[in-house]
Enzyme design. Sequence first.
Site, PDB file in Angstrom:
ATOM      1  N   ARG A  49       0.805  -1.228   0.000  1.00 55.44           N
ATOM      2  CA  ARG A  49       0.000   0.000   0.000  1.00 55.44           C
ATOM      3  C   ARG A  49       0.833   1.270   0.000  1.00 55.44           C
ATOM      4  O   ARG A  49       0.372   2.331  -0.373  1.00 55.44           O
ATOM      5  CB  ARG A  49      -0.918   0.003   1.227  1.00 55.44           C
ATOM      6  N   LYS A 173      -1.660 -19.520   3.607  1.00 50.60           N
ATOM      7  CA  LYS A 173      -2.454 -20.002   4.724  1.00 50.60           C
ATOM      8  C   LYS A 173      -2.753 -18.823   5.645  1.00 50.60           C
ATOM      9  O   LYS A 173      -1.917 -17.940   5.711  1.00 50.60           O
ATOM     10  CB  LYS A 173      -1.650 -21.095   5.393  1.00 50.60           C
ATOM     11  N   HIS A 203       2.940 -24.744   4.028  1.00 50.05           N
ATOM     12  CA  HIS A 203       4.394 -24.850   3.841  1.00 50.05           C
ATOM     13  C   HIS A 203       4.951 -26.206   4.301  1.00 50.05           C
ATOM     14  O   HIS A 203       6.053 -26.583   3.940  1.00 50.05           O
ATOM     15  CB  HIS A 203       5.123 -23.666   4.495  1.00 50.05           C
ATOM     16  N   LYS A 207       8.311 -29.327   2.852  1.00 48.14           N
ATOM     17  CA  LYS A 207       9.421 -29.895   3.619  1.00 48.14           C
ATOM     18  C   LYS A 207       9.836 -31.223   2.981  1.00 48.14           C
ATOM     19  O   LYS A 207       8.997 -32.063   2.664  1.00 48.14           O
ATOM     20  CB  LYS A 207       9.005 -30.120   5.078  1.00 48.14           C
ATOM     21  N   ASP A 260      -4.677 -22.869  13.602  1.00 48.55           N
ATOM     22  CA  ASP A 260      -3.330 -22.495  13.163  1.00 48.55           C
ATOM     23  C   ASP A 260      -2.499 -23.705  12.729  1.00 48.55           C
ATOM     24  O   ASP A 260      -1.692 -23.617  11.810  1.00 48.55           O
ATOM     25  CB  ASP A 260      -2.625 -21.761  14.320  1.00 48.55           C
ATOM     26  N   HIS A 265      -1.551 -28.074   8.908  1.00 47.35           N
ATOM     27  CA  HIS A 265      -0.291 -28.833   8.898  1.00 47.35           C
ATOM     28  C   HIS A 265      -0.467 -30.288   9.386  1.00 47.35           C
ATOM     29  O   HIS A 265      -0.015 -31.225   8.735  1.00 47.35           O
ATOM     30  CB  HIS A 265       0.762 -28.147   9.772  1.00 47.35           C
ATOM     31  N   LYS A 361       2.378 -25.082  21.754  1.00 46.94           N
ATOM     32  CA  LYS A 361       3.451 -24.077  21.828  1.00 46.94           C
ATOM     33  C   LYS A 361       4.064 -24.148  23.221  1.00 46.94           C
ATOM     34  O   LYS A 361       3.456 -24.680  24.159  1.00 46.94           O
ATOM     35  CB  LYS A 361       2.869 -22.670  21.614  1.00 46.94           C
TER      36      LYS A 361
HETATM   37  C1  BG6 Z   1       2.750 -21.586  10.910  1.00 42.94           C
HETATM   38  C2  BG6 Z   1       1.984 -21.226  12.155  1.00 42.94           C
HETATM   39  O1  BG6 Z   1       1.871 -21.910   9.875  1.00 42.94           O
HETATM   40  O2  BG6 Z   1       3.576 -22.711  11.182  1.00 42.94           O
HETATM   41  C3  BG6 Z   1       2.929 -20.948  13.294  1.00 42.94           C
HETATM   42  O3  BG6 Z   1       1.201 -20.071  11.905  1.00 42.94           O
HETATM   43  C4  BG6 Z   1       3.868 -22.111  13.500  1.00 42.94           C
HETATM   44  O4  BG6 Z   1       2.207 -20.687  14.489  1.00 42.94           O
HETATM   45  C5  BG6 Z   1       4.542 -22.497  12.192  1.00 42.94           C
HETATM   46  O5  BG6 Z   1       4.844 -21.730  14.451  1.00 42.94           O
HETATM   47  C6  BG6 Z   1       5.333 -23.778  12.350  1.00 42.94           C
HETATM   48  O6  BG6 Z   1       6.086 -24.007  11.185  1.00 42.94           O
HETATM   49  P1  BG6 Z   1       7.457 -24.822  11.251  1.00 42.94           P
HETATM   50  O7  BG6 Z   1       7.865 -24.966   9.828  1.00 42.94           O
HETATM   51  O8  BG6 Z   1       8.402 -23.997  12.058  1.00 42.94           O
HETATM   52  O9  BG6 Z   1       7.147 -26.112  11.920  1.00 42.94           O
END
Ligand code: BG6
Length: 503
Positions: A49, A173, A203, A207, A260, A265, A361
């Site tokens: 922006r 995401k 993501h 991996k 999240d 994931h 976490k």
């Molecule tokens: C992200 C989440 O998608 O993935 C984060 O928003 C998380 O909260 C992260 O910490 C973990 O990714 P990785 O690759 O470090 O396991």
Amino acid sequence: MRTSPGESCVFVIFGGTGDLMRKKLLPSLFRMEQNGALTRNCQILGVARDRALTDKLFRAWARKALADLGFSPSDPHWCDNCLHYQAVESGNEEDFSALAARIEALEGKLGAGARRAKPSAASSTRRAKPEASTGNRVLYLALPPMAFEGTIESLGKAGLNRSRGWTRLVVEKPFGHDLESALRLNALVHKYFDEAQVYRIDHYLGKETVQNLLAFRFGNALFESSWNRDHIKSVQISVAEQTSIGSRAGYYENTGALRDMVQNHLTQLLTLTAMEVPAAFAADSIRFEKVKVLRSVAPIARNAIVLGQYAPGKVDGKKLTGYLDEPGVAKGSRTETFVAVRLEVQNWRWQGVPFYLRTGKSMPRRSTRIVIDFRKPPVALFRNVGRGPHRNILAINVQPDQGFDLSFEVKSPGDRFSLRTEHMQFRYPEIADTLWDGYETLLLEILRGDQTLFVHADETEASWRLYAPLLRRRAAPHPYAAGSWGPEAADTLIEGTGVHWTT
Ligand code: BG6
């Protein structure tokens, strides 16, 4: 070394000065350039922006961002030659028209670049008309989720959903906040783009060790033949993170661990672990099998899920902050930072085998693993020779210590007959100096036009559908000390099943 997809393109990144760009996309593109994986004709257009920003300032920002991450460019001209900037306000039609014109101008530059690289007698003696460039475009939405809809609508209205070449839309995401928003977002995406143009990012799929699940399962007859309820007692999928939410309360307070981490994931890890053999090693076949897994999961019972929230803790004398004391967290917040859930995949292969998913976490250490717990031998042959055999455990380490461990029983050396457990190990770093960062892999696959490592619309919907009832009736989270493996209540989830959470 990876091969470049070879085709020229304009790579447009919305959120061009954001955190994802700075921490992941820019360094990944830069490394790809250094490794020869990026076509020389890839022009990157950062979009944000900020109207005060110019190409020059954007390049300076990028150089600093790269330097802060410890990169020293061997090609000092990459930023000048390949990075550009355009100010665009979401929903502003004029801005999107200007963006379309800018993309075309860059495509003109690509055409000119191609001419320079291959000078002809004609072009050296007279001013040639610009050659038609390929018109290939990536539109990457590295934006906060609330900006997705407006941007997709504006792209469509500006006609940026189509071009002379290919146009690929990349959506970061989280894809939706719940089932309803994911359905809405998919409908909007499909109003302007075909599914074959859409690359939804998770993501984890980038991996190396996650992709290896396919190689490991379908490249080894040894494992595949025992990958079912006859031989497997239970499966655990754990993503433990040592980090807390830190300064991300703004995002996390409205998200929580179920949205999240679990919905995306962990669910991706689940589908790759549980899927049937695909008909072909191709995006459609693989994604089809993954969706089938999700559709086979039984509705999750109320008592099959435990939520937690980290409270103040202490590790090695060091105090760890509790979630409620993190900056920006609402007083009395009930956002979960830990989830443990038991799923039942009700199909021929997995009937009766519980799948335990767990993430949190502020745990003692970072560890993402898939643990396959095999059944004991059916006959108690060693009843009279000390302890009986332990179950074989296959632990696939996604990160860190990428690789796997397989435990097996051997005869203890010596006079008497008894059993002991030994381990076979494989570690990726033993066969590769560096493993590619997930984002580099994903960016390259986008440029190649391979959707295998991206999430299909049906997958997003099936996954949200599975967790939707849990999101609607979330109980208060159980506190657990930061630096511990989660609330005790999570143990009750697997109590009596003969398995333990592996740490
Ligand atoms: C992200 C989440 O998608 O993935 C984060 O928003 C998380 O909260 C992260 O910490 C973990 O990714 P990785 O690759 O470090 O396991």
